[in-house]
Design a protein around this motif. Structure first.
Motif, PDB file in Angstrom:
ATOM      1  N   ALA A 148      20.473   6.333 104.148  1.00  0.00           N
ATOM      2  CA  ALA A 148      21.916   6.567 104.256  1.00  0.00           C
ATOM      3  C   ALA A 148      22.570   6.432 102.904  1.00  0.00           C
ATOM      4  O   ALA A 148      23.668   6.893 102.673  1.00  0.00           O
ATOM      5  CB  ALA A 148      22.526   5.552 105.212  1.00  0.00           C
ATOM      6  N   LYS A 158      27.137  -2.506  97.042  1.00  0.00           N
ATOM      7  CA  LYS A 158      27.970  -1.366  96.680  1.00  0.00           C
ATOM      8  C   LYS A 158      29.328  -1.860  96.232  1.00  0.00           C
ATOM      9  O   LYS A 158      29.868  -2.802  96.806  1.00  0.00           O
ATOM     10  CB  LYS A 158      28.196  -0.478  97.911  1.00  0.00           C
ATOM     11  CG  LYS A 158      27.011   0.344  98.317  1.00  0.00           C
ATOM     12  CD  LYS A 158      27.421   1.174  99.528  1.00  0.00           C
ATOM     13  CE  LYS A 158      26.272   1.955 100.096  1.00  0.00           C
ATOM     14  NZ  LYS A 158      26.646   2.677 101.302  1.00  0.00           N
ATOM     15  N   TYR A 197      35.450   6.179 107.360  1.00  0.00           N
ATOM     16  CA  TYR A 197      34.528   6.669 106.329  1.00  0.00           C
ATOM     17  C   TYR A 197      34.418   5.645 105.206  1.00  0.00           C
ATOM     18  O   TYR A 197      33.329   5.317 104.737  1.00  0.00           O
ATOM     19  CB  TYR A 197      35.038   8.003 105.785  1.00  0.00           C
ATOM     20  CG  TYR A 197      34.277   8.487 104.582  1.00  0.00           C
ATOM     21  CD1 TYR A 197      34.773   8.282 103.303  1.00  0.00           C
ATOM     22  CD2 TYR A 197      33.063   9.137 104.723  1.00  0.00           C
ATOM     23  CE1 TYR A 197      34.077   8.713 102.198  1.00  0.00           C
ATOM     24  CE2 TYR A 197      32.363   9.579 103.621  1.00  0.00           C
ATOM     25  CZ  TYR A 197      32.874   9.366 102.364  1.00  0.00           C
ATOM     26  OH  TYR A 197      32.185   9.793 101.260  1.00  0.00           O
ATOM     27  N   ILE A 232      28.391   0.054 103.604  1.00  0.00           N
ATOM     28  CA  ILE A 232      27.277  -0.703 104.169  1.00  0.00           C
ATOM     29  C   ILE A 232      25.989  -0.307 103.459  1.00  0.00           C
ATOM     30  O   ILE A 232      25.880   0.761 102.886  1.00  0.00           O
ATOM     31  CB  ILE A 232      27.143  -0.509 105.693  1.00  0.00           C
ATOM     32  CG1 ILE A 232      26.872   0.963 106.029  1.00  0.00           C
ATOM     33  CG2 ILE A 232      28.364  -1.026 106.400  1.00  0.00           C
ATOM     34  CD1 ILE A 232      26.571   1.166 107.496  1.00  0.00           C
ATOM     35  N   MET A 233      25.050  -1.204 103.479  1.00  0.00           N
ATOM     36  CA  MET A 233      23.814  -0.979 102.741  1.00  0.00           C
ATOM     37  C   MET A 233      22.700  -0.424 103.607  1.00  0.00           C
ATOM     38  O   MET A 233      21.794   0.211 103.114  1.00  0.00           O
ATOM     39  CB  MET A 233      23.328  -2.292 102.107  1.00  0.00           C
ATOM     40  CG  MET A 233      24.227  -2.868 101.062  1.00  0.00           C
ATOM     41  SD  MET A 233      24.510  -1.751  99.691  1.00  0.00           S
ATOM     42  CE  MET A 233      22.858  -1.576  99.069  1.00  0.00           C
ATOM     43  N   GLY A 234      22.723  -0.698 104.885  1.00  0.00           N
ATOM     44  CA  GLY A 234      21.609  -0.289 105.745  1.00  0.00           C
ATOM     45  C   GLY A 234      20.394  -1.130 105.410  1.00  0.00           C
ATOM     46  O   GLY A 234      20.493  -2.172 104.780  1.00  0.00           O
ATOM     47  N   THR A 275      28.570  13.205 109.117  1.00  0.00           N
ATOM     48  CA  THR A 275      28.678  12.301 107.968  1.00  0.00           C
ATOM     49  C   THR A 275      28.588  10.850 108.408  1.00  0.00           C
ATOM     50  O   THR A 275      27.892  10.039 107.800  1.00  0.00           O
ATOM     51  CB  THR A 275      30.012  12.519 107.237  1.00  0.00           C
ATOM     52  OG1 THR A 275      30.092  13.877 106.844  1.00  0.00           O
ATOM     53  CG2 THR A 275      30.109  11.632 106.003  1.00  0.00           C
ATOM     54  N   LEU A 302      28.691   9.882  99.373  1.00  0.00           N
ATOM     55  CA  LEU A 302      29.463   8.715  99.001  1.00  0.00           C
ATOM     56  C   LEU A 302      30.336   9.047  97.826  1.00  0.00           C
ATOM     57  O   LEU A 302      29.842   9.385  96.768  1.00  0.00           O
ATOM     58  CB  LEU A 302      28.527   7.576  98.588  1.00  0.00           C
ATOM     59  CG  LEU A 302      27.683   6.986  99.704  1.00  0.00           C
ATOM     60  CD1 LEU A 302      26.723   5.987  99.141  1.00  0.00           C
ATOM     61  CD2 LEU A 302      28.597   6.319 100.715  1.00  0.00           C
ATOM     62  N   LEU A 311      32.353   2.607 106.408  1.00  0.00           N
ATOM     63  CA  LEU A 311      30.925   2.921 106.526  1.00  0.00           C
ATOM     64  C   LEU A 311      30.278   3.152 105.175  1.00  0.00           C
ATOM     65  O   LEU A 311      29.095   2.878 104.992  1.00  0.00           O
ATOM     66  CB  LEU A 311      30.729   4.170 107.401  1.00  0.00           C
ATOM     67  CG  LEU A 311      30.939   3.970 108.899  1.00  0.00           C
ATOM     68  CD1 LEU A 311      30.898   5.311 109.611  1.00  0.00           C
ATOM     69  CD2 LEU A 311      29.885   3.031 109.473  1.00  0.00           C
ATOM     70  N   SER A 312      31.040   3.669 104.214  1.00  0.00           N
ATOM     71  CA  SER A 312      30.425   3.981 102.922  1.00  0.00           C
ATOM     72  C   SER A 312      30.007   2.731 102.168  1.00  0.00           C
ATOM     73  O   SER A 312      29.264   2.813 101.203  1.00  0.00           O
ATOM     74  CB  SER A 312      31.385   4.802 102.056  1.00  0.00           C
ATOM     75  OG  SER A 312      32.468   4.008 101.627  1.00  0.00           O
ATOM     76  N   GLU A 360      25.088   9.947 109.109  1.00  0.00           N
ATOM     77  CA  GLU A 360      24.307   9.804 107.875  1.00  0.00           C
ATOM     78  C   GLU A 360      24.592   8.486 107.193  1.00  0.00           C
ATOM     79  O   GLU A 360      23.715   7.884 106.591  1.00  0.00           O
ATOM     80  CB  GLU A 360      24.661  10.928 106.891  1.00  0.00           C
ATOM     81  CG  GLU A 360      23.958  12.232 107.156  1.00  0.00           C
ATOM     82  CD  GLU A 360      24.507  13.349 106.290  1.00  0.00           C
ATOM     83  OE1 GLU A 360      25.198  13.051 105.299  1.00  0.00           O
ATOM     84  OE2 GLU A 360      24.245  14.510 106.620  1.00  0.00           O
ATOM     85  N   LEU A 361      25.836   8.045 107.292  1.00  0.00           N
ATOM     86  CA  LEU A 361      26.208   6.814 106.601  1.00  0.00           C
ATOM     87  C   LEU A 361      25.702   5.578 107.319  1.00  0.00           C
ATOM     88  O   LEU A 361      25.784   4.477 106.793  1.00  0.00           O
ATOM     89  CB  LEU A 361      27.737   6.725 106.448  1.00  0.00           C
ATOM     90  CG  LEU A 361      28.333   7.657 105.407  1.00  0.00           C
ATOM     91  CD1 LEU A 361      29.842   7.524 105.397  1.00  0.00           C
ATOM     92  CD2 LEU A 361      27.783   7.337 104.027  1.00  0.00           C
ATOM     93  N   GLY A 362      25.221   5.750 108.554  1.00  0.00           N
ATOM     94  CA  GLY A 362      24.645   4.592 109.206  1.00  0.00           C
ATOM     95  C   GLY A 362      25.286   4.208 110.525  1.00  0.00           C
ATOM     96  O   GLY A 362      24.986   3.142 111.068  1.00  0.00           O
ATOM     97  N   SER A 392      18.240   2.438 101.491  1.00  0.00           N
ATOM     98  CA  SER A 392      18.116   3.115 102.779  1.00  0.00           C
ATOM     99  C   SER A 392      18.470   4.586 102.624  1.00  0.00           C
ATOM    100  O   SER A 392      19.152   4.974 101.687  1.00  0.00           O
ATOM    101  CB  SER A 392      19.039   2.468 103.806  1.00  0.00           C
ATOM    102  OG  SER A 392      20.378   2.718 103.442  1.00  0.00           O
TER     103      SER A 392
END
Lengths: 295, 552
Positions: free
Chosen positions: A183, A208, B420, B426-428, B348, A188, B423-424, B351-353, A181
């Motif tokens: 995102a 991840k 943060y 998650i895969m989306g 941010t 990161l 959220l970092s 952007e991360l979802g 995705s």
């Protein structure tokens, strides 16, 4: 029975020794940087892996070039002239257009009647593709025909699992060869994706993990979890200037009582190296069939 | 006058005085904040929570009805933990008063008991030496003294006295209060409300400059308007939709000389979307203006109004926006909503979802109602909410409970770095709600968050002596150092972080007061002292916290 050559290409990451040992040859793709194009040689003729990855680390952009139809025709013709048929196990169609070009070349040459050319889409790359080449070689040595070997490769190819981790997502982002995705490439820090080859042969960031150490553990766990009949199969671990980490994977597997036919540790070739970047670490094993699709 | 019965009208009136008393003293209550950082303050939160209760209630003799409306307003408008507890307290009171039209002193006393019962049950681990203690002791210690001839004035006098004693005792129950040399702020807030209520009976007037007309009744404008769309932080972007019928008056002007053209010219200088025409001696006006007082003053030169209507267009706009957003979007399977402060951080998170990022957090604790607005706009079967601030956690859970149209789950992130971090991971893409939720929960294990900010007072906290003006460092919200140099304060975080040998990555959100060159210097210092740690930084542009830190 007519002899046949087993052909891979520059993405297979097989070392010189392995290529000789299994009597496999490969078709060269190209790498371009600093305005020069070099054949993507797995024997590192024009530069060493260290030099190559240092160049990448310094920020120089490296581009990769696939093999086109005329190039295939030339390579195939030479082998056919030797009186051999050809089984070409190509880099995944999800990553390169090479297999399509090869299939067009094969059609032409087959029509000309000089011999038989079969181009198989491996749906994987790196040593995953290399392992398929080794399988083909072992079947050939056991007396199977080109058609039988091609059929087996088709049937078995999705059972070769890939587990990759990269250090810097930017290389993947630039190469555009990962399904993820949008995102995904955001800011990161310390988050490492685990990249598999999905059912469409595309590199898919399916999970991840936090940090390099966890990534290495994840690779180990994944190999153990998905292996079938491991004693009779090879586990390959490739790395881009990260030999110590490759050894950690091997030691981790051994420490957990994992038994396999052979561990092969080798360098990532320039094609994969250019797309994934230094510090990339990938493990390949035979086992359960891949069912995940990134789309 | 001696009051021995309370109905809805009286209840609303005394609460209004309680609120006014909060308005007069909220800053003093804020000053009791133990944490020497100007973050979400008790006084402000309680004032806003109670204020919303008053906004939402009608003027009605039925005390059960009024109490319910007040409680509902407070539940939705609850901000901060103290606000949530206050709303639960008034909910308890409403629970007891339900079905009754007017009550005796004894009955009201019972309602106060029910109030603290519900407040206690709202917390997983009720702590003594807080608003809970004051609420409890305030009534438990006097209820036996209530006789048949006790008046409401007597009751409130007794309760206020008991609350004062209880409040003075809070430092003995809660060591951090003693160390900081303060009484509990939530308890003080509750006392302030009751002191205000008492003033009704003692006849004291409270002069308060209202920030805006915040006691307007919903019934005057018909249903459906979402008042939380325009609140204390809002900016008047759209202005007021103003419509009136102006009766021209002979006593004011020579009507035959009235020029509608001149009138329209004036309107055009102060607003737009103007409709203006004259029929006989009546002028009809429709205008969108940010300064209605100018238009009103001008119009009154020529006559007086026979009809007047005015609405804040942010409410209309929001209503329309919410409806449109709901229409536009097909119902999603799930949405992620997070709360953050600082433009860089908000960017941010998006952007991360995070589908929606609510602006709020440290400086102004987001209310349950604001979160519910976001739930509506999100229009999803499932919602995952990340509050990212310990003082919003209760309100987040309250909002999740109150909202029935989606399954709302709260990830207990207590800081922005926590958020943060979650959220970092998650895969989306095609990831399911369950997968995303689990990834976020897993991410929190072992994660260490921290901050660096300037201390606003001298105090001792968590065993650390803190000097006003120095830079304090927090590790998982525990203050571990107070130093003069801000750069040094960042290094202190790493020096005090648990399991530093196993850590690989530090990320930094730097705030408004920090420039990039300082961050680069800090990074160089970290690379020297902690060479195995990879450092990444983002311009968070947040207030209050100069550095927000995350270590994994």
């Amino acid at each position: 029975m007519k002899k046949f050559a087993i052909l891979l290409d520059s993405t297979c990451d097989m070392s010189k020794e392995l290529l000789e040992r299994f009597d496999i040859d490969y078709v060269k793709m190209g790498v371009t940087f600093n305005d020069n194009t070099y054949p993507a040689s797995l024997t590192w003729d024009d530069f060493t892996p260290e030099e190559f990855y240092n160049i990448m680390k310094s920020g120089v952009r490296v581009f990769t070039n696939q093999i086109n139809e005329p190039e295939f025709i030339e390579v195939f013709n030479k082998i056919l002239a030797d009186g051999k048929d050809i089984l070409y196990i190509a880099c995944s169609s999800g990553l390169s257009g090479s297999v399509k070009a090869a299939q067009l070349a094969a059609e032409k040459l087959n029509a000309e009647g000089k011999g038989k050319v079969i181009a198989v889409d491996s749906l994987i790359s790196g040593m995953g593709q290399g392992l398929l080449g080794i399988l083909a070689s072992e079947l050939r040595a056991a007396g199977k025909t080109i058609d039988e070997v091609a059929a087996t490769i088709e049937a078995e190819k999705l059972k070769y699992n890939q587990w990759g981790t990269v250090a810097d997502l930017n290389y993947l982002k630039r190469a555009g060869r990962v399904t993820a995705s949008s995102a995904f490439f955001g800011n990161l820090f310390g988050v490492k994706p685990i990249i598999i080859s999905d059912t469409k042969g595309k590199n898919f960031a399916y999970k991840k993990v936090k940090g390099r150490k966890s990534s290495i553990d994840e690779l180990i766990e994944s190999v153990i979890r998905t292996s079938v009949d491991s004693e009779n199969h090879i586990v390959a671990i490739t790395h881009a200037d990260a030999e110590a980490d490759a050894l950690k994977v091997k030691e981790g597997l051994i420490a957990r009582g994992y038994k396999c036919k052979e561990f092969i540790i080798s360098n990532l070739g320039p094609i994969l190296g250019a797309s994934c970047g230094p510090q990339t670490l990938i493990a390949y094993n035979y086992g359960t069939e891949v069912t995940i699709c990134g789309e | 006058m001696r009051f021995i019965l309370m109905d809805g009208m009286l209840y609303e009136q005394i609460l209004r005085l309680g609120y006014k008393n909060l308005v007069l003293h909220f800053e003093q209550i804020n000053g009791l904040n133990v944490f020497p950082v100007p973050d979400g303050d008790t006084g402000t939160n309680m004032k806003l929570t109670v204020g919303n209760g008053l906004k939402m209630c009608s003027q009605d003799k039925d005390i059960g009805k009024v109490a319910d409306e007040v409680a509902r307003g407070m539940l939705f408008g609850a901000r901060g933990n103290s606000g949530v507890l206050t709303s639960q307290y008034f909910k308890g009171i409403a629970d007891y008063l339900r079905g009754k039209k007017e009550v005796t002193v004894k009955q009201f006393a019972n309602a106060l008991v029910e109030g603290y019962h519900v407040a206690y049950s709202a917390t997983i681990t009720p702590t003594e030496g807080t608003i809970l203690t004051v609420a409890r002791e305030g009534i438990d210690n006097v209820i036996k003294k209530i006789k048949n001839n006790t008046s409401f004035e007597d009751l409130f006098k007794m309760v206020v006295n008991a609350m004062r004693i209880s409040l003075d005792n809070t430092p003995n129950l809660l060591p951090v209060l003693k160390d900081a040399g303060v009484i509990d702020s939530g308890g003080k807030g509750l006392l302030t409300i009751f002191e205000g209520m008492l003033k009704f009976f003692t006849g004291e007037e409270l002069e308060v400059e209202e920030e805006k007309d915040d006691t307007a009744h919903t019934t005057n404008f018909g249903g459906g308007l979402d008042y939380s769309a325009f609140n204390e932080d809002s900016v008047l972007d759209y202005g007021y939709c103003t419509e009136f019928l102006l009766q021209l008056l002979n006593s004011k002007i020579d009507i035959s000389l009235f020029s509608i053209k001149t009138f329209i010219n004036y309107l055009q200088r102060h607003g737009d979307s103007i409709v203006c025409f004259q029929t006989g001696t009546i002028v009809k006006v429709h205008i969108h203006t940010k300064k209605p007082y100018l238009v009103i003053r001008y119009a009154q030169r020529f006559g007086e109004f026979v009809g007047f209507k005015m609405e804040n267009m942010a409410l209309q706009h929001n209503e329309v926006m919410v409806k449109e957003a709901a229409k536009k979007q097909e119902r999603k399977q799930y949405a992620i909503i997070s709360i953050a402060q600082g433009d860089g951080i908000i960017e941010t998170f998006k952007e991360l979802g995070s589908d929606i990022v609510l602006n709020g957090g440290q400086t102004m604790n987001t209310s349950a109602a604001e979160m519910i607005d976001a739930f509506k706009v999100a229009n999803a079967d499932e919602i995952i909410l990340l509050p990212n601030e310990s003082n919003i956690l209760m309100a987040a859970k309250q909002a999740a409970k109150l909202y029935k149209d989606s399954k709302v789950r709260v990830i207990e992130t207590k800081t922005i770095p926590d958020g943060y971090n979650a959220l970092s991971m998650i895969m989306g893409g095609s990831e399911s709600a369950e997968e995303a939720y689990n990834a976020m929960i897993e991410a929190q294990e072992g994660f260490v968050s921290g901050f660096v900010t300037r201390s606003i007072r001298n105090t001792t906290l968590d065993g650390t002596k803190i000097t006003k003006g120095e830079y304090i460092t927090g590790v998982n919200r525990k203050i571990i150092s107070s130093v003069a140099s801000r750069k040094e304060a960042v290094l202190e975080f790493l020096r005090h972080a648990p399991d530093i040998e196993d850590r690989e990555v530090l990320f930094i959100f730097y705030g408004q007061l920090v420039d990039e060159s300082e961050v680069e210097e800090v990074t160089a210092l970290i690379n020297k002292e902690f060479p195995d740690i990879e450092v990444g930084f983002i311009a968070g542009k947040q207030d209050v916290y100069d550095y927000l830190l995350g270590l994994s």
